[in-house]
Design a protein around this motif. Sequence first.
Motif, PDB file in Angstrom:
ATOM      1  N   THR A 179     -13.276   1.342  -0.827  1.00  0.00           N
ATOM      2  CA  THR A 179     -13.645  -0.238  -0.680  1.00  0.00           C
ATOM      3  C   THR A 179     -13.860  -0.643   0.650  1.00  0.00           C
ATOM      4  OG1 THR A 179     -11.375  -0.856  -0.753  1.00  0.00           O
ATOM      5  CG2 THR A 179     -12.329  -0.923  -2.862  1.00  0.00           C
ATOM      6  N   MET A 180     -14.381  -1.523   0.949  1.00  0.00           N
ATOM      7  CA  MET A 180     -14.852  -2.085   2.323  1.00  0.00           C
ATOM      8  C   MET A 180     -13.610  -3.156   2.645  1.00  0.00           C
ATOM      9  SD  MET A 180     -17.407  -0.586   3.037  1.00  0.00           S
ATOM     10  CE  MET A 180     -17.458  -0.997   4.580  1.00  0.00           C
ATOM     11  N   GLN A 181     -12.909  -2.829   3.408  1.00  0.00           N
ATOM     12  CA  GLN A 181     -11.595  -3.581   4.154  1.00  0.00           C
ATOM     13  C   GLN A 181     -11.860  -4.023   5.459  1.00  0.00           C
ATOM     14  OE1 GLN A 181      -9.070  -4.350   1.927  1.00  0.00           O
ATOM     15  NE2 GLN A 181      -9.981  -3.538   0.354  1.00  0.00           N
ATOM     16  N   MET A 182     -11.176  -5.171   5.831  1.00  0.00           N
ATOM     17  CA  MET A 182     -11.011  -5.532   7.022  1.00  0.00           C
ATOM     18  C   MET A 182      -9.910  -4.806   7.927  1.00  0.00           C
ATOM     19  SD  MET A 182     -13.683  -7.380   7.477  1.00  0.00           S
ATOM     20  CE  MET A 182     -13.396  -8.137   9.317  1.00  0.00           C
ATOM     21  N   ILE A 183     -10.177  -4.475   8.808  1.00  0.00           N
ATOM     22  CA  ILE A 183      -8.880  -3.879   9.624  1.00  0.00           C
ATOM     23  C   ILE A 183      -9.119  -4.608  11.289  1.00  0.00           C
ATOM     24  CG2 ILE A 183      -7.928  -1.881  11.098  1.00  0.00           C
ATOM     25  CD1 ILE A 183      -8.706  -0.011   8.581  1.00  0.00           C
ATOM     26  N   GLU A 184      -8.407  -5.620  11.005  1.00  0.00           N
ATOM     27  CA  GLU A 184      -8.448  -6.244  12.180  1.00  0.00           C
ATOM     28  C   GLU A 184      -9.872  -7.158  12.174  1.00  0.00           C
ATOM     29  OE1 GLU A 184      -6.930  -4.625  15.731  1.00  0.00           O
ATOM     30  OE2 GLU A 184      -5.423  -6.231  15.414  1.00  0.00           O
ATOM     31  N   ASP A 185     -10.586  -7.109  13.040  1.00  0.00           N
ATOM     32  CA  ASP A 185     -12.125  -7.673  12.970  1.00  0.00           C
ATOM     33  C   ASP A 185     -13.308  -6.514  12.411  1.00  0.00           C
ATOM     34  OD1 ASP A 185     -11.863  -6.312  15.227  1.00  0.00           O
ATOM     35  OD2 ASP A 185     -12.967  -7.908  16.450  1.00  0.00           O
ATOM     36  N   GLU A 186     -12.957  -5.382  12.202  1.00  0.00           N
ATOM     37  CA  GLU A 186     -13.702  -4.547  11.601  1.00  0.00           C
ATOM     38  C   GLU A 186     -13.680  -4.361   9.949  1.00  0.00           C
ATOM     39  OE1 GLU A 186     -13.968  -0.633  14.050  1.00  0.00           O
ATOM     40  OE2 GLU A 186     -12.053  -1.193  14.095  1.00  0.00           O
ATOM     41  N   LYS A 187     -15.026  -4.452   9.599  1.00  0.00           N
ATOM     42  CA  LYS A 187     -15.269  -4.034   7.903  1.00  0.00           C
ATOM     43  C   LYS A 187     -15.581  -2.540   7.823  1.00  0.00           C
ATOM     44  CE  LYS A 187     -16.798  -6.131   3.967  1.00  0.00           C
ATOM     45  NZ  LYS A 187     -17.979  -7.189   3.641  1.00  0.00           N
ATOM     46  N   VAL A 188     -14.425  -1.881   7.232  1.00  0.00           N
ATOM     47  CA  VAL A 188     -14.735  -0.441   7.298  1.00  0.00           C
ATOM     48  C   VAL A 188     -14.518   0.047   5.761  1.00  0.00           C
ATOM     49  CG1 VAL A 188     -13.831  -0.305   9.708  1.00  0.00           C
ATOM     50  CG2 VAL A 188     -12.261  -0.243   7.815  1.00  0.00           C
ATOM     51  N   PRO A 189     -15.004   1.275   5.485  1.00  0.00           N
ATOM     52  CA  PRO A 189     -14.824   1.853   4.477  1.00  0.00           C
ATOM     53  C   PRO A 189     -13.134   2.496   4.323  1.00  0.00           C
ATOM     54  CG  PRO A 189     -15.991   3.325   5.684  1.00  0.00           C
ATOM     55  CD  PRO A 189     -15.934   2.268   6.378  1.00  0.00           C
ATOM     56  N   GLU A 190     -12.593   2.000   3.244  1.00  0.00           N
ATOM     57  CA  GLU A 190     -11.242   2.551   3.242  1.00  0.00           C
ATOM     58  C   GLU A 190     -11.050   3.170   1.919  1.00  0.00           C
ATOM     59  OE1 GLU A 190      -6.737   1.479   2.709  1.00  0.00           O
ATOM     60  OE2 GLU A 190      -8.377   0.589   1.365  1.00  0.00           O
ATOM     61  N   ILE A 191     -10.082   4.147   1.742  1.00  0.00           N
ATOM     62  CA  ILE A 191      -9.706   4.844   0.680  1.00  0.00           C
ATOM     63  C   ILE A 191      -8.364   4.210   0.213  1.00  0.00           C
ATOM     64  CG2 ILE A 191      -8.799   7.220  -0.223  1.00  0.00           C
ATOM     65  CD1 ILE A 191     -10.663   8.739   1.528  1.00  0.00           C
ATOM     66  N   GLY A 192      -8.344   3.996  -0.952  1.00  0.00           N
ATOM     67  CA  GLY A 192      -7.058   3.223  -1.538  1.00  0.00           C
ATOM     68  C   GLY A 192      -7.002   4.053  -2.915  1.00  0.00           C
ATOM     69  N   PHE A 193      -5.764   3.557  -3.239  1.00  0.00           N
ATOM     70  CA  PHE A 193      -5.190   4.441  -4.654  1.00  0.00           C
ATOM     71  C   PHE A 193      -3.992   3.745  -5.133  1.00  0.00           C
ATOM     72  CE2 PHE A 193      -3.616   6.915  -1.052  1.00  0.00           C
ATOM     73  CZ  PHE A 193      -2.609   6.960  -1.182  1.00  0.00           C
ATOM     74  N   HIS A 194      -3.949   3.947  -6.413  1.00  0.00           N
ATOM     75  CA  HIS A 194      -2.582   3.474  -7.172  1.00  0.00           C
ATOM     76  C   HIS A 194      -2.413   4.404  -8.252  1.00  0.00           C
ATOM     77  CE1 HIS A 194      -4.692  -0.209  -5.355  1.00  0.00           C
ATOM     78  NE2 HIS A 194      -3.485  -0.425  -4.862  1.00  0.00           N
ATOM     79  N   ILE A 195      -1.477   5.174  -8.298  1.00  0.00           N
ATOM     80  CA  ILE A 195      -1.111   5.811  -9.408  1.00  0.00           C
ATOM     81  C   ILE A 195       0.182   5.495 -10.148  1.00  0.00           C
ATOM     82  CG2 ILE A 195      -0.449   8.368 -10.007  1.00  0.00           C
ATOM     83  CD1 ILE A 195      -3.172   8.115  -8.842  1.00  0.00           C
ATOM     84  N   ILE A 196       0.154   5.538 -11.554  1.00  0.00           N
ATOM     85  CA  ILE A 196       1.387   5.396 -12.476  1.00  0.00           C
ATOM     86  C   ILE A 196       2.341   6.132 -11.998  1.00  0.00           C
ATOM     87  CG2 ILE A 196       2.085   5.105 -14.877  1.00  0.00           C
ATOM     88  CD1 ILE A 196      -1.152   4.748 -15.594  1.00  0.00           C
ATOM     89  N   LYS A 197       3.628   5.566 -11.768  1.00  0.00           N
ATOM     90  CA  LYS A 197       4.744   6.144 -11.234  1.00  0.00           C
ATOM     91  C   LYS A 197       5.211   7.407 -12.183  1.00  0.00           C
ATOM     92  CE  LYS A 197       8.203   2.974 -12.970  1.00  0.00           C
ATOM     93  NZ  LYS A 197       8.875   1.827 -12.586  1.00  0.00           N
ATOM     94  N   ASP A 198       4.859   7.444 -13.355  1.00  0.00           N
ATOM     95  CA  ASP A 198       5.212   8.799 -14.382  1.00  0.00           C
ATOM     96  C   ASP A 198       4.350   9.966 -13.735  1.00  0.00           C
ATOM     97  OD1 ASP A 198       6.654   7.152 -15.843  1.00  0.00           O
ATOM     98  OD2 ASP A 198       5.380   7.218 -17.685  1.00  0.00           O
ATOM     99  N   TYR A 199       3.287   9.738 -12.941  1.00  0.00           N
ATOM    100  CA  TYR A 199       2.704  10.707 -12.232  1.00  0.00           C
ATOM    101  C   TYR A 199       2.658  10.921 -10.718  1.00  0.00           C
ATOM    102  CZ  TYR A 199       0.679  10.229 -16.921  1.00  0.00           C
ATOM    103  OH  TYR A 199       0.486  10.280 -18.426  1.00  0.00           O
TER     104      TYR A 199
END
Length: 170
Positions: free
Chosen positions: A80-100
Amino acid sequence: MKIIETERLYLRELTFDDIQDLSKVLTDPESMQYYPEPFSLEKVEKWIKWNMDNYKKYNHGLWAVILKDGEKFLGDCGITMQMIEDEKVPEIGFHIIKDYWNKGYATEAAMACKHYAFEVLNYPKIFSYTTIRNLPSQKVAEKMGMQTYKIFEKNGETQIAQVAINTQES
């Protein structure tokens, strides 16, 4: 439709049919301990809609992570495109169900997203950021070969941004 495929997983676009499965991670207090609060079901629906909008606008977003063995929904991962301070950058994010958790799925999916960012989307850099307290996510970023980029404040909390540079660029 499969966007990315790995040895054990595939990633596909999220749909509203994923609300119940995705809520297993996004509404869980332990899974969301590094967020301001766990999501409500309404916020999970908005999360999916935001990603659908990202698919149209950027040709990427967070995708459903599916375990090939048994077609199990594990969570989401993507770019997703995210703001890191004043920069809009492509960022890898994830959310894994805790059973896994602790089975390498987050790393496998995130690494596949890193390759996709470089090889398909032609991004020169890809980022990851989280609160300084979120050591598990930082470890995933390190396994992807990311280095510390900067420490910054957001929403009253110290964040760490990590980066990987595309060394295949000409």
